[in-house]
Write a protein that holds these residues in place. Structure first.
Motif, PDB file in Angstrom:
ATOM      1  N   MET A 118       0.742  -1.451  -0.040  1.00  0.00           N
ATOM      2  CA  MET A 118       0.023  -0.188  -0.018  1.00  0.00           C
ATOM      3  C   MET A 118       0.947   1.318  -0.115  1.00  0.00           C
ATOM      4  O   MET A 118       0.710   2.305  -0.777  1.00  0.00           O
ATOM      5  CB  MET A 118      -0.955   0.130   1.203  1.00  0.00           C
ATOM      6  N   LYS A 119       1.770   1.307   0.794  1.00  0.00           N
ATOM      7  CA  LYS A 119       2.671   2.391   0.821  1.00  0.00           C
ATOM      8  C   LYS A 119       3.502   2.566  -0.476  1.00  0.00           C
ATOM      9  O   LYS A 119       3.635   3.822  -0.886  1.00  0.00           O
ATOM     10  CB  LYS A 119       3.887   2.233   1.913  1.00  0.00           C
ATOM     11  N   LYS A 120       3.900   1.708  -1.113  1.00  0.00           N
ATOM     12  CA  LYS A 120       4.617   1.761  -2.332  1.00  0.00           C
ATOM     13  C   LYS A 120       3.637   2.067  -3.406  1.00  0.00           C
ATOM     14  O   LYS A 120       4.180   3.073  -4.120  1.00  0.00           O
ATOM     15  CB  LYS A 120       5.229   0.360  -2.943  1.00  0.00           C
ATOM     16  N   LYS A 121       2.357   1.830  -3.442  1.00  0.00           N
ATOM     17  CA  LYS A 121       1.395   2.213  -4.543  1.00  0.00           C
ATOM     18  C   LYS A 121       1.229   3.770  -4.094  1.00  0.00           C
ATOM     19  O   LYS A 121       1.075   4.820  -5.316  1.00  0.00           O
ATOM     20  CB  LYS A 121       0.029   1.702  -4.301  1.00  0.00           C
ATOM     21  N   ILE A 122       1.213   4.131  -2.728  1.00  0.00           N
ATOM     22  CA  ILE A 122       0.882   5.665  -2.727  1.00  0.00           C
ATOM     23  C   ILE A 122       2.130   6.435  -3.067  1.00  0.00           C
ATOM     24  O   ILE A 122       1.905   7.670  -3.622  1.00  0.00           O
ATOM     25  CB  ILE A 122       0.600   6.094  -0.944  1.00  0.00           C
ATOM     26  N   LEU A 123       3.290   6.006  -2.801  1.00  0.00           N
ATOM     27  CA  LEU A 123       4.500   6.522  -3.069  1.00  0.00           C
ATOM     28  C   LEU A 123       4.517   6.854  -4.662  1.00  0.00           C
ATOM     29  O   LEU A 123       5.003   7.936  -5.267  1.00  0.00           O
ATOM     30  CB  LEU A 123       5.562   6.000  -2.857  1.00  0.00           C
ATOM     31  N   ASN A 124       4.103   5.732  -5.371  1.00  0.00           N
ATOM     32  CA  ASN A 124       4.121   5.799  -6.754  1.00  0.00           C
ATOM     33  C   ASN A 124       3.171   6.880  -7.319  1.00  0.00           C
ATOM     34  O   ASN A 124       3.500   7.516  -8.313  1.00  0.00           O
ATOM     35  CB  ASN A 124       3.961   4.583  -7.468  1.00  0.00           C
ATOM     36  N   ILE A 125       1.849   6.993  -6.934  1.00  0.00           N
ATOM     37  CA  ILE A 125       1.167   7.842  -7.072  1.00  0.00           C
ATOM     38  C   ILE A 125       1.560   9.535  -6.766  1.00  0.00           C
ATOM     39  O   ILE A 125       1.313  10.251  -7.699  1.00  0.00           O
ATOM     40  CB  ILE A 125      -0.245   7.622  -6.522  1.00  0.00           C
ATOM     41  N   LEU A 126       2.377   9.362  -5.689  1.00  0.00           N
ATOM     42  CA  LEU A 126       2.670  10.664  -5.458  1.00  0.00           C
ATOM     43  C   LEU A 126       3.834  11.143  -6.402  1.00  0.00           C
ATOM     44  O   LEU A 126       3.984  12.394  -6.959  1.00  0.00           O
ATOM     45  CB  LEU A 126       3.187  10.885  -3.939  1.00  0.00           C
ATOM     46  N   ASN A 127       4.842  10.547  -6.976  1.00  0.00           N
ATOM     47  CA  ASN A 127       5.599  10.537  -8.196  1.00  0.00           C
ATOM     48  C   ASN A 127       5.292  10.805  -9.277  1.00  0.00           C
ATOM     49  O   ASN A 127       5.548  11.732  -9.828  1.00  0.00           O
ATOM     50  CB  ASN A 127       6.699   9.357  -8.090  1.00  0.00           C
ATOM     51  N   ILE A 128       3.952  10.339  -9.562  1.00  0.00           N
ATOM     52  CA  ILE A 128       3.043  10.719 -10.971  1.00  0.00           C
ATOM     53  C   ILE A 128       2.620  11.855 -10.697  1.00  0.00           C
ATOM     54  O   ILE A 128       2.519  12.713 -11.679  1.00  0.00           O
ATOM     55  CB  ILE A 128       2.085   9.368 -11.084  1.00  0.00           C
ATOM     56  N   ALA A 129       2.103  12.197  -9.616  1.00  0.00           N
ATOM     57  CA  ALA A 129       1.368  13.674  -9.183  1.00  0.00           C
ATOM     58  C   ALA A 129       2.445  14.761  -9.373  1.00  0.00           C
ATOM     59  O   ALA A 129       2.211  15.841 -10.168  1.00  0.00           O
ATOM     60  CB  ALA A 129       0.808  13.717  -8.051  1.00  0.00           C
ATOM     61  N   PHE A 130       3.842  14.554  -8.810  1.00  0.00           N
ATOM     62  CA  PHE A 130       5.056  15.461  -9.085  1.00  0.00           C
ATOM     63  C   PHE A 130       5.398  15.607 -10.381  1.00  0.00           C
ATOM     64  O   PHE A 130       5.396  16.842 -10.933  1.00  0.00           O
ATOM     65  CB  PHE A 130       6.039  14.960  -8.024  1.00  0.00           C
ATOM     66  N   LEU A 131       5.604  14.567 -11.082  1.00  0.00           N
ATOM     67  CA  LEU A 131       5.920  14.658 -12.344  1.00  0.00           C
ATOM     68  C   LEU A 131       4.889  15.408 -13.467  1.00  0.00           C
ATOM     69  O   LEU A 131       5.335  16.264 -14.204  1.00  0.00           O
ATOM     70  CB  LEU A 131       6.015  13.101 -13.055  1.00  0.00           C
ATOM     71  N   THR A 132       3.636  15.113 -13.193  1.00  0.00           N
ATOM     72  CA  THR A 132       2.667  15.623 -13.885  1.00  0.00           C
ATOM     73  C   THR A 132       2.619  17.016 -13.647  1.00  0.00           C
ATOM     74  O   THR A 132       2.227  17.895 -14.732  1.00  0.00           O
ATOM     75  CB  THR A 132       1.155  14.959 -13.524  1.00  0.00           C
ATOM     76  N   THR A 133       2.505  17.669 -12.428  1.00  0.00           N
ATOM     77  CA  THR A 133       2.585  18.937 -12.056  1.00  0.00           C
ATOM     78  C   THR A 133       3.583  19.712 -12.498  1.00  0.00           C
ATOM     79  O   THR A 133       3.548  20.659 -13.041  1.00  0.00           O
ATOM     80  CB  THR A 133       2.482  19.040 -10.446  1.00  0.00           C
ATOM     81  N   THR A 134       4.718  19.041 -12.361  1.00  0.00           N
ATOM     82  CA  THR A 134       6.255  19.588 -12.822  1.00  0.00           C
ATOM     83  C   THR A 134       5.998  19.710 -14.306  1.00  0.00           C
ATOM     84  O   THR A 134       6.336  20.863 -15.128  1.00  0.00           O
ATOM     85  CB  THR A 134       7.451  18.946 -12.716  1.00  0.00           C
ATOM     86  N   ILE A 135       5.587  18.960 -15.224  1.00  0.00           N
ATOM     87  CA  ILE A 135       5.312  19.145 -16.507  1.00  0.00           C
ATOM     88  C   ILE A 135       4.175  20.123 -16.864  1.00  0.00           C
ATOM     89  O   ILE A 135       4.528  21.068 -17.945  1.00  0.00           O
ATOM     90  CB  ILE A 135       5.065  17.833 -17.227  1.00  0.00           C
ATOM     91  N   GLY A 136       3.264  20.174 -16.214  1.00  0.00           N
ATOM     92  CA  GLY A 136       2.225  21.172 -16.416  1.00  0.00           C
ATOM     93  C   GLY A 136       2.730  22.796 -16.118  1.00  0.00           C
ATOM     94  O   GLY A 136       2.387  23.661 -16.857  1.00  0.00           O
ATOM     95  N   PHE A 137       3.703  22.993 -15.077  1.00  0.00           N
ATOM     96  CA  PHE A 137       4.177  24.173 -14.673  1.00  0.00           C
ATOM     97  C   PHE A 137       5.242  24.595 -15.756  1.00  0.00           C
ATOM     98  O   PHE A 137       5.300  25.955 -16.302  1.00  0.00           O
ATOM     99  CB  PHE A 137       4.858  24.057 -13.455  1.00  0.00           C
ATOM    100  N   ILE A 138       6.031  23.670 -16.382  1.00  0.00           N
ATOM    101  CA  ILE A 138       6.803  24.040 -17.165  1.00  0.00           C
ATOM    102  C   ILE A 138       6.148  24.268 -18.946  1.00  0.00           C
ATOM    103  O   ILE A 138       6.459  25.400 -19.381  1.00  0.00           O
ATOM    104  CB  ILE A 138       7.934  22.792 -17.595  1.00  0.00           C
ATOM    105  N   ALA A 139       4.986  23.549 -19.038  1.00  0.00           N
ATOM    106  CA  ALA A 139       4.370  23.905 -20.146  1.00  0.00           C
ATOM    107  C   ALA A 139       3.379  25.048 -20.399  1.00  0.00           C
ATOM    108  O   ALA A 139       2.930  25.536 -21.182  1.00  0.00           O
ATOM    109  CB  ALA A 139       3.579  22.559 -20.610  1.00  0.00           C
ATOM    110  N   ASP A 140       3.180  25.649 -18.656  1.00  0.00           N
ATOM    111  CA  ASP A 140       2.183  26.696 -18.622  1.00  0.00           C
ATOM    112  C   ASP A 140       2.939  27.826 -19.244  1.00  0.00           C
ATOM    113  O   ASP A 140       3.918  28.261 -18.989  1.00  0.00           O
ATOM    114  CB  ASP A 140       1.926  26.787 -17.112  1.00  0.00           C
TER     115      ASP A 140
END
Length: 66
Positions: free
Chosen positions: A1-23
Protein backbone atom coordinates in the motif's frame (compact mmCIF):
# COMPACT_ATOMS: atom_id res chain seq x y z
CA UNK A 1 0.00 0.00 0.00
CA UNK A 2 2.80 2.41 0.89
CA UNK A 3 4.57 1.71 -2.40
CA UNK A 4 1.37 2.39 -4.36
CA UNK A 5 0.86 5.74 -2.64
CA UNK A 6 4.50 6.72 -3.22
CA UNK A 7 4.18 5.80 -6.91
CA UNK A 8 1.02 7.89 -7.20
CA UNK A 9 2.79 10.79 -5.47
CA UNK A 10 5.68 10.51 -7.94
CA UNK A 11 3.24 10.57 -10.85
CA UNK A 12 1.53 13.64 -9.36
CA UNK A 13 4.86 15.46 -8.95
CA UNK A 14 5.87 14.59 -12.50
CA UNK A 15 2.52 15.67 -13.95
CA UNK A 16 2.53 18.92 -12.00
CA UNK A 17 6.12 19.70 -12.98
CA UNK A 18 5.37 19.13 -16.66
CA UNK A 19 2.25 21.27 -16.32
CA UNK A 20 4.14 24.15 -14.74
CA UNK A 21 6.88 24.00 -17.37
CA UNK A 22 4.37 23.88 -20.22
CA UNK A 23 2.21 26.63 -18.72
CA UNK A 24 2.38 29.87 -20.69
CA UNK A 25 0.72 32.14 -18.14
CA UNK A 26 2.48 35.05 -16.53
CA UNK A 27 4.25 33.87 -13.37
CA UNK A 28 3.53 35.38 -9.98
CA UNK A 29 6.21 37.78 -8.73
CA UNK A 30 6.90 36.05 -5.43
CA UNK A 31 8.49 32.65 -4.98
CA UNK A 32 6.27 31.77 -2.03
CA UNK A 33 3.15 32.00 -4.21
CA UNK A 34 4.80 29.83 -6.87
CA UNK A 35 5.67 27.15 -4.29
CA UNK A 36 2.18 27.34 -2.81
CA UNK A 37 0.59 26.90 -6.24
CA UNK A 38 2.92 24.02 -7.10
CA UNK A 39 2.26 22.08 -3.90
CA UNK A 40 -1.48 22.75 -3.97
CA UNK A 41 -1.67 21.52 -7.58
CA UNK A 42 0.39 18.46 -6.64
CA UNK A 43 -2.08 17.76 -3.83
CA UNK A 44 -5.06 18.11 -6.15
CA UNK A 45 -3.54 15.83 -8.80
CA UNK A 46 -2.52 13.30 -6.11
CA UNK A 47 -6.05 13.28 -4.67
CA UNK A 48 -7.68 12.80 -8.07
CA UNK A 49 -5.34 9.99 -9.07
CA UNK A 50 -5.89 8.26 -5.68
CA UNK A 51 -9.66 8.49 -6.03
CA UNK A 52 -9.58 7.06 -9.54
CA UNK A 53 -7.03 4.32 -8.79
CA UNK A 54 -8.48 3.09 -5.51
CA UNK A 55 -12.06 3.22 -6.83
CA UNK A 56 -10.98 1.10 -9.78
CA UNK A 57 -9.10 -1.35 -7.54
CA UNK A 58 -12.08 -1.62 -5.15
CA UNK A 59 -14.56 -2.21 -7.98
CA UNK A 60 -12.28 -4.75 -9.64
CA UNK A 61 -11.82 -6.64 -6.37
CA UNK A 62 -15.57 -6.72 -5.72
CA UNK A 63 -16.44 -7.77 -9.26
CA UNK A 64 -13.94 -10.61 -9.20
CA UNK A 65 -15.24 -11.76 -5.81
CA UNK A 66 -18.85 -12.01 -7.05
Amino acid sequence: MKKKILNILNIAFLTTTIGFIADGDVKEPTASIRFFEFFMMTGIVFTLICIIYFSYAFAKKNLLKA
